[in-house]
Design an enzyme around this catalytic site. Sequence first.
Site, PDB file in Angstrom:
ATOM      1  N   HIS A 291       0.816  -1.218   0.000  1.00 54.92           N
ATOM      2  CA  HIS A 291       0.000   0.000   0.000  1.00 54.92           C
ATOM      3  C   HIS A 291       0.848   1.266   0.000  1.00 54.92           C
ATOM      4  O   HIS A 291       0.550   2.221  -0.719  1.00 54.92           O
ATOM      5  CB  HIS A 291      -0.953   0.011   1.198  1.00 54.92           C
TER       6      HIS A 291
ATOM      7  N   HIS B 250      -9.349  -2.105  -5.146  1.00 56.64           N
ATOM      8  CA  HIS B 250      -8.260  -2.430  -4.235  1.00 56.64           C
ATOM      9  C   HIS B 250      -7.254  -3.367  -4.898  1.00 56.64           C
ATOM     10  O   HIS B 250      -6.042  -3.279  -4.632  1.00 56.64           O
ATOM     11  CB  HIS B 250      -8.774  -3.063  -2.946  1.00 56.64           C
TER      12      HIS B 250
ATOM     13  N   HIS C  76      -0.732 -11.185  -5.192  1.00 52.86           N
ATOM     14  CA  HIS C  76       0.635 -10.742  -4.940  1.00 52.86           C
ATOM     15  C   HIS C  76       1.687 -11.650  -5.571  1.00 52.86           C
ATOM     16  O   HIS C  76       2.689 -11.155  -6.100  1.00 52.86           O
ATOM     17  CB  HIS C  76       0.876 -10.614  -3.433  1.00 52.86           C
TER      18      HIS C  76
ATOM     19  N   ASP D   2      -3.214  -2.744  -5.043  1.00 57.28           N
ATOM     20  CA  ASP D   2      -2.160  -3.718  -4.742  1.00 57.28           C
ATOM     21  C   ASP D   2      -1.228  -3.925  -5.935  1.00 57.28           C
ATOM     22  O   ASP D   2       0.000  -4.011  -5.777  1.00 57.28           O
ATOM     23  CB  ASP D   2      -2.782  -5.070  -4.375  1.00 57.28           C
TER      24      ASP D   2
END
Length: 292
Positions: free
Chosen positions: A88, A246, A273, A250
């Site tokens: 973030h 969101h 991720h 990321d």
Amino acid sequence: MSLPDEMSSSRKHQRSLKKPVSMGGIGLFTGAKTELTLRPAPEGTGILFQRMDLPNKPILAANVENVLETPRCTILGNSEFQIQTVEHILSTLKAFDLDNVIIEIDGPEVPSCDGSALAFVDMVQKAGVLSQTATKKVYHLHAPVFWSKGDVHLVALPADEFRISYTLNYPNSELLKSQFYTVHVNEETYKQEIAPARTFSLYEEVVPLIEKGNIKGGRLDNAVIIKGDSILNPEGVRYRDEMVRHKILDLIGDLSLVGDSFLAHIIAIRSGHFSNTSFAKELVNNFKMENR
């Protein structure tokens, strides 16, 4: 589609902050209370993390070579220490096109704040952005770069802007199902459309993690929790499609680990991720090949 050789890269002035700025908070996974300071850095420094609580205050560069793990967040580290949930803060620095910043932190995890990047945007705005004298190379793609595994796909297309188009798909969630969002990433669009979007999780996924002690700082005020076709947070969502926004937040943070500035249209389908950072490595290799 390809770009002519003379457009393989361009140059822009490097950017840093005008003054230091600090904040404190609790880590989502560790529950650790930490103080975080963004400090201006000289030209050519890059984005660095510094663990102020450890002997000799060790420094770690925010690049994809230092990705240690990606268990529902991105962890940077080496054999001596690590820093968890970096995505973030790095997303914010990337959106503001900052090149030289030292991120001082006195604990193992970046504060989760409210689960979004708003607190970090506020920090950058309070510090102010400084245009430096030295320039940096901005890479342009000659041809598409892609990464795929199963039903997860990432593609970078040649473009004269930094754009992200993301498709989210949770077929087992009545509320989520599928969401799509596309955005030309810059300071204003990031502040208005991406930064407020919070971390989210399905209730069925997060409860076992909390019970096992893997999420010590999780609360309804720092994450959106979805159960069936309901949002458990009393205030509801900030956008109807907050979750896909969101995911873009990321992805911006994970792609900042490329280290070099670049322009491309990133198309992502169901990425997280692990796939984001794997794709960042593909981009790094691409730019190395083009720079030979």
